[in-house]
Design an enzyme around this catalytic site. Structure first.
Site, mmCIF file in Angstrom:
data_model
loop_
_atom_site.group_PDB
_atom_site.id
_atom_site.type_symbol
_atom_site.label_atom_id
_atom_site.label_comp_id
_atom_site.label_asym_id
_atom_site.label_seq_id
_atom_site.Cartn_x
_atom_site.Cartn_y
_atom_site.Cartn_z
ATOM 1 N N ARG A 158 0.808 -1.228 0.000
ATOM 2 C CA ARG A 158 0.000 0.000 0.000
ATOM 3 C C ARG A 158 0.840 1.276 0.000
ATOM 4 N NH1 ARG A 158 -2.236 -3.215 -1.373
ATOM 5 N NH2 ARG A 158 -4.180 -4.200 -0.794
ATOM 6 N N SER A 236 -10.839 0.225 2.904
ATOM 7 C CA SER A 236 -10.252 -0.051 4.230
ATOM 8 C C SER A 236 -9.656 1.248 4.764
ATOM 9 C CB SER A 236 -9.137 -1.093 4.106
ATOM 10 O OG SER A 236 -9.671 -2.281 3.587
ATOM 11 N N GLU A 330 -4.820 4.172 5.925
ATOM 12 C CA GLU A 330 -4.588 3.939 4.482
ATOM 13 C C GLU A 330 -5.085 5.132 3.661
ATOM 14 O OE1 GLU A 330 -5.919 0.169 2.636
ATOM 15 O OE2 GLU A 330 -6.701 1.412 1.017
HETATM 16 C C1 LIG Z 1 -15.694 0.582 -1.574
HETATM 17 C C2 LIG Z 1 -14.190 0.720 -1.720
HETATM 18 C C3 LIG Z 1 -13.397 -0.412 -1.830
HETATM 19 C C4 LIG Z 1 -11.997 -0.287 -1.994
HETATM 20 N N1 LIG Z 1 -11.239 -1.429 -2.096
HETATM 21 C C5 LIG Z 1 -9.894 -1.329 -2.268
HETATM 22 C C6 LIG Z 1 -9.096 -2.512 -2.422
HETATM 23 O O1 LIG Z 1 -9.591 -3.635 -2.427
HETATM 24 N N2 LIG Z 1 -7.752 -2.367 -2.574
HETATM 25 C C7 LIG Z 1 -7.165 -1.131 -2.605
HETATM 26 O O2 LIG Z 1 -5.933 -1.084 -2.751
HETATM 27 N N3 LIG Z 1 -7.904 -0.001 -2.475
HETATM 28 C C8 LIG Z 1 -9.249 -0.073 -2.314
HETATM 29 N N4 LIG Z 1 -10.000 1.069 -2.164
HETATM 30 C C9 LIG Z 1 -9.338 2.370 -2.179
HETATM 31 C C10 LIG Z 1 -9.389 3.075 -3.560
HETATM 32 O O3 LIG Z 1 -10.291 2.449 -4.405
HETATM 33 C C11 LIG Z 1 -8.015 3.053 -4.236
HETATM 34 O O4 LIG Z 1 -7.043 3.616 -3.405
HETATM 35 C C12 LIG Z 1 -8.029 3.819 -5.567
HETATM 36 O O5 LIG Z 1 -6.808 3.625 -6.237
HETATM 37 C C13 LIG Z 1 -8.281 5.315 -5.391
HETATM 38 O O6 LIG Z 1 -8.483 5.875 -6.666
HETATM 39 P P1 LIG Z 1 -9.117 7.315 -6.826
HETATM 40 O O7 LIG Z 1 -9.001 7.698 -8.236
HETATM 41 O O8 LIG Z 1 -10.480 7.356 -6.254
HETATM 42 O O9 LIG Z 1 -8.120 8.184 -5.926
HETATM 43 P P2 LIG Z 1 -8.429 9.515 -5.035
HETATM 44 O O10 LIG Z 1 -9.252 9.093 -3.885
HETATM 45 O O11 LIG Z 1 -9.034 10.521 -5.960
HETATM 46 O O12 LIG Z 1 -6.998 9.901 -4.612
HETATM 47 C C14 LIG Z 1 -6.277 9.078 -3.706
HETATM 48 C C15 LIG Z 1 -4.858 9.649 -3.522
HETATM 49 O O13 LIG Z 1 -4.142 9.558 -4.755
HETATM 50 C C16 LIG Z 1 -3.772 10.860 -5.222
HETATM 51 N N5 LIG Z 1 -3.972 10.859 -6.682
HETATM 52 C C17 LIG Z 1 -5.114 10.545 -7.354
HETATM 53 N N6 LIG Z 1 -4.880 10.578 -8.679
HETATM 54 C C18 LIG Z 1 -3.584 10.919 -8.845
HETATM 55 C C19 LIG Z 1 -2.744 11.130 -9.979
HETATM 56 N N7 LIG Z 1 -3.181 10.985 -11.229
HETATM 57 N N8 LIG Z 1 -1.441 11.482 -9.765
HETATM 58 C C20 LIG Z 1 -0.955 11.656 -8.517
HETATM 59 N N9 LIG Z 1 -1.712 11.475 -7.407
HETATM 60 C C21 LIG Z 1 -3.003 11.111 -7.575
HETATM 61 C C22 LIG Z 1 -4.675 11.823 -4.481
HETATM 62 O O14 LIG Z 1 -4.064 13.108 -4.356
HETATM 63 C C23 LIG Z 1 -4.841 11.124 -3.152
HETATM 64 O O15 LIG Z 1 -3.715 11.350 -2.329
HETATM 65 C C24 LIG Z 1 -11.401 0.982 -2.015
HETATM 66 C C25 LIG Z 1 -12.223 2.129 -1.902
HETATM 67 C C26 LIG Z 1 -13.602 2.000 -1.764
HETATM 68 C C27 LIG Z 1 -14.460 3.227 -1.649
#
Ligand SMILES: Cc1cc2nc3c(=O)[nH]c(=O)nc-3n(C[C@H](O)[C@H](O)[C@H](O)COP(=O)(O)OP(=O)(O)OC[C@H]3O[C@@H](n4cnc5c(N)ncnc54)[C@H](O)[C@@H]3O)c2cc1C
Length: 338
Positions: A158, A236, A330
């Site tokens: 992570r 999580s 996380e």
């Molecule tokens: C229901 C649910 C289930 C999930 N299950 C999992 C799982 O099984 N495994 C897992 O690993 N995660 C899981 N997650 C967490 C999440 O899905 C991941 O971390 C995902 O990669 C976040 O993507 P996002 O585009 O929504 O990021 P955001 O929430 O928009 O951003 C997250 C972080 O990344 C940064 N960021 C976003 N895009 C960029 C970019 N292009 N360049 C640089 N920085 C950036 C942001 O500034 C922030 O710090 C889950 C979340 C939810 C709501």
């Protein structure tokens, strides 16, 4: 003025001073450079952030760039370069439909492709570090493009160089190296193996594996679902702690233990919470513990960011009091400290 609660899966967060949605690489870079020295927050799907009720005093840049380039070779498989703004699970589904293996166990993870390398997303025994070839970024410090090979991404559980560099690198596109084939990677996760009625280490059809993962995730509220408030979370909230072997020995025998290559031992944050009295379905003000998955802190409908934070503090303290282990968050906290 954009309210960030409308852009996050936790549905909390105050206003952004400035909010831009950028659909091409030149637009992303122009928006970053235009912000100058003022703070910026990059978001994709907003599924892994908890934003303060006071909002963000700077520019929020929401990346929605779409692009896909593929080079396919019958022997070596496929090299696919995907824009950061693509939806992760739509990409996974598309790859499986086209017969490429390697992503199937990460089906159903919400969010964007660009955020996936930030915390090295993973599920059911596999992580994207296994399939990422390179990550192309904009380096905000140098105002220049920078491409990271897999080893330069310094992926760990992570985490990655991107997460540890506090927003210096903005991911523009990610290149994956996938195998052409019908069979999944070996199944290394007991719950998944049991559900599929196969032994650990066996492979199944990638289509079958995706279906199984989606069923298991839905049962835990780990698929985004407008109608299921158990999924109004950031996934999580805490990561699984990795302990020194001697600290792991102090845990009760029933605690899960996953030995790591460096001799340390990973244990389950969910187990620690449940065995510290944190209960599925409990709620405090508008924040709750998912009734399907103890590790997911949810918005039961009217939560503020402070409510979520307060609940996280209670859960973390319960585990610290009982086991002396301080859980690590996380989720990316924006304008907040636990
Ligand atoms: C229901 C649910 C289930 C999930 N299950 C999992 C799982 O099984 N495994 C897992 O690993 N995660 C899981 N997650 C967490 C999440 O899905 C991941 O971390 C995902 O990669 C976040 O993507 P996002 O585009 O929504 O990021 P955001 O929430 O928009 O951003 C997250 C972080 O990344 C940064 N960021 C976003 N895009 C960029 C970019 N292009 N360049 C640089 N920085 C950036 C942001 O500034 C922030 O710090 C889950 C979340 C939810 C709501």
């Amino acid at each position: 003025m954009a309210d960030l609660r409308d852009y996050t899966s936790l549905r909390v967060g105050g206003p952004a001073k400035k909010f831009v949605e950028v659909g091409t690489e030149p637009e992303i870079i122009a928006a970053i450079e235009a912000a100058g020295d003022s703070p910026i927050l990059i978001i994709g799907g907003g599924t892994n952030i908890l934003v303060a009720d006071s909002g963000f005093e700077g520019t929020v840049i929401r990346i929605v760039n779409h692009s896909l380039q593929a080079e396919v070779d019958a022997c070596s498989g496929a090299t696919l370069t995907i824009g950061a703004g693509e939806n992760w699970d739509e990409f996974v589904a598309f790859m499986i439909e086209k017969g490429f293996a390697g992503l199937e166990s990460m089906s159903g993870i919400p969010g964007s492709v660009g955020a996936a390398p930030i915390q090295n997303i993973g599920a059911y025994g596999h992580e994207i570090s296994e399939v990422v070839a390179r990550v192309r970024c904009w380096d905000r410090k140098e105002s220049a493009y920078k491409t990271f090979s897999n080893s330069e991404c310094e992926f760990s559980y992570r985490s990655s160089i991107f997460k540890r560099s506090n927003g210096r690198y903005v991911v523009l596109e990610v290149t994956f190296q996938l195998r052409q084939g019908e069979m999944s990677l070996p199944i290394t996760y007991s719950e998944l193996a049991n559900y599929l009625n196969v032994k650990l280490g066996e492979r199944v059809l990638i289509t079958e594996l995706r279906k199984a993962v989606l069923v298991l995730r839905a049962a835990k509220g780990m698929l985004l679902d407008e109608k299921d408030s158990n999924s109004w979370s950031a996934g999580s909230f805490f990561i699984n702690p990795i302990l020194d072997a001697k600290d792991a020995e102090k845990l009760p025998s029933s605690a899960p233990r996953w030995p790591q290559e460096d001799g340390r031992v990973k244990t389950s944050a969910a187990w620690l919470m449940e065995n510290s009295g944190v209960k599925k379905g409990e709620s405090h003000n508008g924040a709750g513990i998912s009734s399907k998955h103890v590790l997911a802190l949810v918005n039961t409908g009217s939560a503020s960011a402070d409510d979520i934070l307060e609940l996280a503090r209670r859960a973390r303290k319960a585990v610290e009091d009982k086991f002396g282990i301080l859980l690590e968050v996380e989720v990316a906290l924006v304008g907040l400290n636990l």
